[in-house]
Design an enzyme around this catalytic site. Structure first.
Site, PDB file in Angstrom:
ATOM      1  N   HIS A  54       0.836  -1.212   0.000  1.00  0.00           N
ATOM      2  CA  HIS A  54       0.000   0.000   0.000  1.00  0.00           C
ATOM      3  C   HIS A  54       0.858   1.244   0.000  1.00  0.00           C
ATOM      4  O   HIS A  54       2.077   1.168   0.145  1.00  0.00           O
ATOM      5  CB  HIS A  54      -1.020  -0.032   1.136  1.00  0.00           C
ATOM      6  CG  HIS A  54      -0.465   0.043   2.531  1.00  0.00           C
ATOM      7  ND1 HIS A  54       0.339  -0.943   3.083  1.00  0.00           N
ATOM      8  CD2 HIS A  54      -0.594   0.991   3.495  1.00  0.00           C
ATOM      9  CE1 HIS A  54       0.651  -0.611   4.312  1.00  0.00           C
ATOM     10  NE2 HIS A  54       0.119   0.563   4.593  1.00  0.00           N
ATOM     11  N   HIS A  56       1.326   3.892   1.938  1.00  0.00           N
ATOM     12  CA  HIS A  56       1.917   4.582   3.094  1.00  0.00           C
ATOM     13  C   HIS A  56       3.449   4.595   2.978  1.00  0.00           C
ATOM     14  O   HIS A  56       4.048   3.605   2.559  1.00  0.00           O
ATOM     15  CB  HIS A  56       1.464   3.939   4.408  1.00  0.00           C
ATOM     16  CG  HIS A  56       0.035   4.259   4.754  1.00  0.00           C
ATOM     17  ND1 HIS A  56      -0.726   3.466   5.586  1.00  0.00           N
ATOM     18  CD2 HIS A  56      -0.757   5.302   4.375  1.00  0.00           C
ATOM     19  CE1 HIS A  56      -1.944   4.003   5.715  1.00  0.00           C
ATOM     20  NE2 HIS A  56      -1.984   5.113   4.986  1.00  0.00           N
ATOM     21  N   ASP A  58       5.911   4.318   4.920  1.00  0.00           N
ATOM     22  CA  ASP A  58       6.741   3.310   5.596  1.00  0.00           C
ATOM     23  C   ASP A  58       6.695   1.956   4.878  1.00  0.00           C
ATOM     24  O   ASP A  58       7.357   0.993   5.302  1.00  0.00           O
ATOM     25  CB  ASP A  58       6.355   3.181   7.086  1.00  0.00           C
ATOM     26  CG  ASP A  58       4.888   2.862   7.309  1.00  0.00           C
ATOM     27  OD1 ASP A  58       4.025   3.412   6.586  1.00  0.00           O
ATOM     28  OD2 ASP A  58       4.592   2.050   8.212  1.00  0.00           O
ATOM     29  N   HIS A  59       5.937   1.869   3.797  1.00  0.00           N
ATOM     30  CA  HIS A  59       5.906   0.663   2.949  1.00  0.00           C
ATOM     31  C   HIS A  59       6.416   0.954   1.533  1.00  0.00           C
ATOM     32  O   HIS A  59       7.195   0.191   0.983  1.00  0.00           O
ATOM     33  CB  HIS A  59       4.483   0.077   2.901  1.00  0.00           C
ATOM     34  CG  HIS A  59       4.008  -0.352   4.245  1.00  0.00           C
ATOM     35  ND1 HIS A  59       4.050  -1.658   4.667  1.00  0.00           N
ATOM     36  CD2 HIS A  59       3.537   0.360   5.300  1.00  0.00           C
ATOM     37  CE1 HIS A  59       3.615  -1.726   5.918  1.00  0.00           C
ATOM     38  NE2 HIS A  59       3.296  -0.514   6.326  1.00  0.00           N
ATOM     39  N   HIS A 110      -7.751  -0.492   5.134  1.00  0.00           N
ATOM     40  CA  HIS A 110      -6.664   0.303   5.733  1.00  0.00           C
ATOM     41  C   HIS A 110      -6.339   1.445   4.766  1.00  0.00           C
ATOM     42  O   HIS A 110      -6.246   2.606   5.166  1.00  0.00           O
ATOM     43  CB  HIS A 110      -5.455  -0.599   5.968  1.00  0.00           C
ATOM     44  CG  HIS A 110      -4.262   0.087   6.551  1.00  0.00           C
ATOM     45  ND1 HIS A 110      -4.199   0.467   7.870  1.00  0.00           N
ATOM     46  CD2 HIS A 110      -3.088   0.469   5.991  1.00  0.00           C
ATOM     47  CE1 HIS A 110      -3.019   1.057   8.092  1.00  0.00           C
ATOM     48  NE2 HIS A 110      -2.333   1.067   6.960  1.00  0.00           N
ATOM     49  N   ASP A 133      -0.547  -4.057   5.876  1.00  0.00           N
ATOM     50  CA  ASP A 133      -1.250  -3.523   7.063  1.00  0.00           C
ATOM     51  C   ASP A 133      -2.722  -3.916   7.068  1.00  0.00           C
ATOM     52  O   ASP A 133      -3.554  -3.248   7.675  1.00  0.00           O
ATOM     53  CB  ASP A 133      -1.123  -1.996   7.124  1.00  0.00           C
ATOM     54  CG  ASP A 133       0.273  -1.548   7.541  1.00  0.00           C
ATOM     55  OD1 ASP A 133       1.143  -2.412   7.746  1.00  0.00           O
ATOM     56  OD2 ASP A 133       0.482  -0.323   7.647  1.00  0.00           O
ATOM     57  N   HIS A 172       4.100  -5.183  10.102  1.00  0.00           N
ATOM     58  CA  HIS A 172       4.669  -4.584  11.328  1.00  0.00           C
ATOM     59  C   HIS A 172       4.790  -5.613  12.443  1.00  0.00           C
ATOM     60  O   HIS A 172       4.000  -6.560  12.518  1.00  0.00           O
ATOM     61  CB  HIS A 172       3.758  -3.460  11.860  1.00  0.00           C
ATOM     62  CG  HIS A 172       3.723  -2.226  11.027  1.00  0.00           C
ATOM     63  ND1 HIS A 172       4.576  -1.163  11.223  1.00  0.00           N
ATOM     64  CD2 HIS A 172       2.912  -1.874   9.987  1.00  0.00           C
ATOM     65  CE1 HIS A 172       4.295  -0.191  10.351  1.00  0.00           C
ATOM     66  NE2 HIS A 172       3.292  -0.607   9.581  1.00  0.00           N
TER      67      HIS A 172
HETATM   68  C1  GBP Z   1       0.875  -0.080  17.626  1.00  0.00           C
HETATM   69  O1  GBP Z   1       2.053   0.238  17.918  1.00  0.00           O
HETATM   70  O2  GBP Z   1       0.404  -1.147  17.961  1.00  0.00           O
HETATM   71  N1  GBP Z   1      -1.305   0.807  17.471  1.00  0.00           N
HETATM   72  C2  GBP Z   1      -0.008   0.830  16.810  1.00  0.00           C
HETATM   73  C3  GBP Z   1       0.422   2.286  16.648  1.00  0.00           C
HETATM   74  C4  GBP Z   1      -0.060   1.009  10.909  1.00  0.00           C
HETATM   75  S1  GBP Z   1       1.271   2.126  10.482  1.00  0.00           S
HETATM   76  C5  GBP Z   1       0.759   2.705  15.256  1.00  0.00           C
HETATM   77  C6  GBP Z   1      -0.371   2.533  14.238  1.00  0.00           C
HETATM   78  O3  GBP Z   1      -1.458   3.107  14.338  1.00  0.00           O
HETATM   79  N2  GBP Z   1      -0.063   1.751  13.212  1.00  0.00           N
HETATM   80  C7  GBP Z   1      -0.940   1.543  12.063  1.00  0.00           C
HETATM   81  C8  GBP Z   1      -2.023   0.521  12.341  1.00  0.00           C
HETATM   82  O4  GBP Z   1      -2.853   0.305  11.482  1.00  0.00           O
HETATM   83  N3  GBP Z   1      -1.979  -0.137  13.504  1.00  0.00           N
HETATM   84  C9  GBP Z   1      -2.940  -1.160  13.876  1.00  0.00           C
HETATM   85  C10 GBP Z   1      -3.548  -0.949  15.233  1.00  0.00           C
HETATM   86  O5  GBP Z   1      -3.329   0.121  15.849  1.00  0.00           O
HETATM   87  O6  GBP Z   1      -4.285  -1.827  15.668  1.00  0.00           O
HETATM   88  N4  GBP Z   1       1.232   4.439   9.052  1.00  0.00           N
HETATM   89  O7  GBP Z   1       2.533   4.345   9.239  1.00  0.00           O
HETATM   90  C11 GBP Z   1       0.379   3.413   9.655  1.00  0.00           C
HETATM   91  O8  GBP Z   1      -0.429   2.796   8.661  1.00  0.00           O
HETATM   92  C12 GBP Z   1       0.716   5.513   8.295  1.00  0.00           C
HETATM   93  C13 GBP Z   1       1.501   6.122   7.329  1.00  0.00           C
HETATM   94  C14 GBP Z   1      -0.592   5.960   8.505  1.00  0.00           C
HETATM   95  C15 GBP Z   1       0.976   7.171   6.567  1.00  0.00           C
HETATM   96  C16 GBP Z   1      -1.101   7.009   7.737  1.00  0.00           C
HETATM   97  C17 GBP Z   1      -0.320   7.555   6.794  1.00  0.00           C
HETATM   98 BR1  GBP Z   1      -1.037   8.975   5.723  1.00  0.00          BR
HETATM   99 ZN    ZN Z   2      -0.206   1.534   6.597  1.00  0.00          ZN
END
Ligand code: GBP
Ligand code: ZN
Length: 256
Positions: A54, A56, A58-59, A110, A133, A172
């Site tokens: 996707h 984002h 970080d991917h 997502h 994700d 992750h």
């Molecule tokens: C944790 O550490 O467990 N709850 C997380 C905190 C994916 S990264 C970080 C978080 O919210 N991570 C995202 C997620 O979906 N986590 C699942 C959950 O909380 O249950 N990202 O880097 C995230 O997708 C991102 C990058 C987001 C660009 C939005 C943009 Br625009």
């Molecule tokens: Zn993501």
């Protein structure tokens, strides 16, 4: 087939997928191009393909840099916001890496263009899925661009329909946080309690080891988001039906 886990940033995973017969390789979500090229060199393989789950950063944020250093790569992705895509894919599209078969599974929620990649090796009967994700060990991604209906389709109807032995490689290292939420949802679930202990031993090693992969069969036992049809999970959320339970679980996890 062979998969090498490449940790990146604070908790991301990139993956190097190799067809040992032809030495061809693909990399999933190569956010750190230098680390990918180091692994490619060490393994003595020929990198031909990027699989992007996707958009984002970080991917997908390493696609441009990797394309500059390794010319001629095929870059798969399902979203126009992904840098460097050479082949836009949709649900059901198929690609190959040497003798490996790669099937694209669209899992919007997502992000709208999220793709999971289901890889099979007809020679060895191995099956794996890169879930980005969408599906994490014990959890799922936030619903940034989608609905509970869509995540239900993705987790229960699509990924849940894969053979139970399919290994799951996610985007992750969130396993302990997710399982902590899972044991709050189902305090009596012994599979979750056992998996927490197993993940702790992995994460307490120096250096810490990944808890990846799990399998589809295991996720159906430990992941509340794949267990939304279970009475124990619906009793916790005080909802009936898989979709309403999915919506309630995600809302609770957002603030857990
Ligand atoms: C944790 O550490 O467990 N709850 C997380 C905190 C994916 S990264 C970080 C978080 O919210 N991570 C995202 C997620 O979906 N986590 C699942 C959950 O909380 O249950 N990202 O880097 C995230 O997708 C991102 C990058 C987001 C660009 C939005 C943009 Br625009
Ligand atoms: Zn993501």
């Amino acid at each position: 087939m062979q998969v090498r886990v490449l940790p990146a940033l604070s908790d991301n995973y990139m993956y190097l997928l190799v067809d040992q017969n032809t030495k061809e390789a693909a990399v999933v979500d190569p956010v750190d191009p230098e680390a990918v090229l180091k692994a490619v060199k060490e393994e003595g393989v020929k990198l031909t393909t990027i699989l992007t789950t996707h958009h984002h950063w970080d991917h997908a944020g390493g696609n441009k840099g990797l394309l500059e250093k390794a010319v001629g790569l095929t870059v798969l992705g399902g979203d126009s916001r992904i840098d460097g895509v050479t082949r836009m894919v949709v649900d059901g599209d198929v690609a190959s890496l040497g003798g490996l078969n790669i099937k694209c599974l669209a899992t919007p929620c997502h992000t709208t263009g999220h793709i999971c990649y289901y890889v099979t090796d007809a020679q060895t009967d191995e099956k794996i899925v890169f879930t980005g994700d969408t599906l994490f060990l014990g959890g799922c991604g936030r619903f940034f661009e989608g609905t509970a209906e869509q995540m239900y389709t993705a987790l229960v109807e699509k990924l849940g329909a894969l053979p139970s032995e399919t290994k799951v490689y996610c985007g992750h290292e969130y396993s302990l946080q997710n399982l902590g939420f899972g044991s709050h949802v189902e305090p009596e679930n012994q599979d979750i309690a056992d998996k927490i202990q197993w993940c702790r031993t992995k994460r307490e090693l120096t250096p810490a080891e990944p808890t990846i992969p799990s399998s589809i069969g295991e996720e159906k036992r430990i992941n509340p988001f794949m267990r939304v049809e279970e009475g124990t999970v619906q009793a916790h959320t005080k909802t009936t039906g898989g979709i309403e339970t999915m919506r309630a679980l995600r809302a609770e996890k957002d603030n857990f």
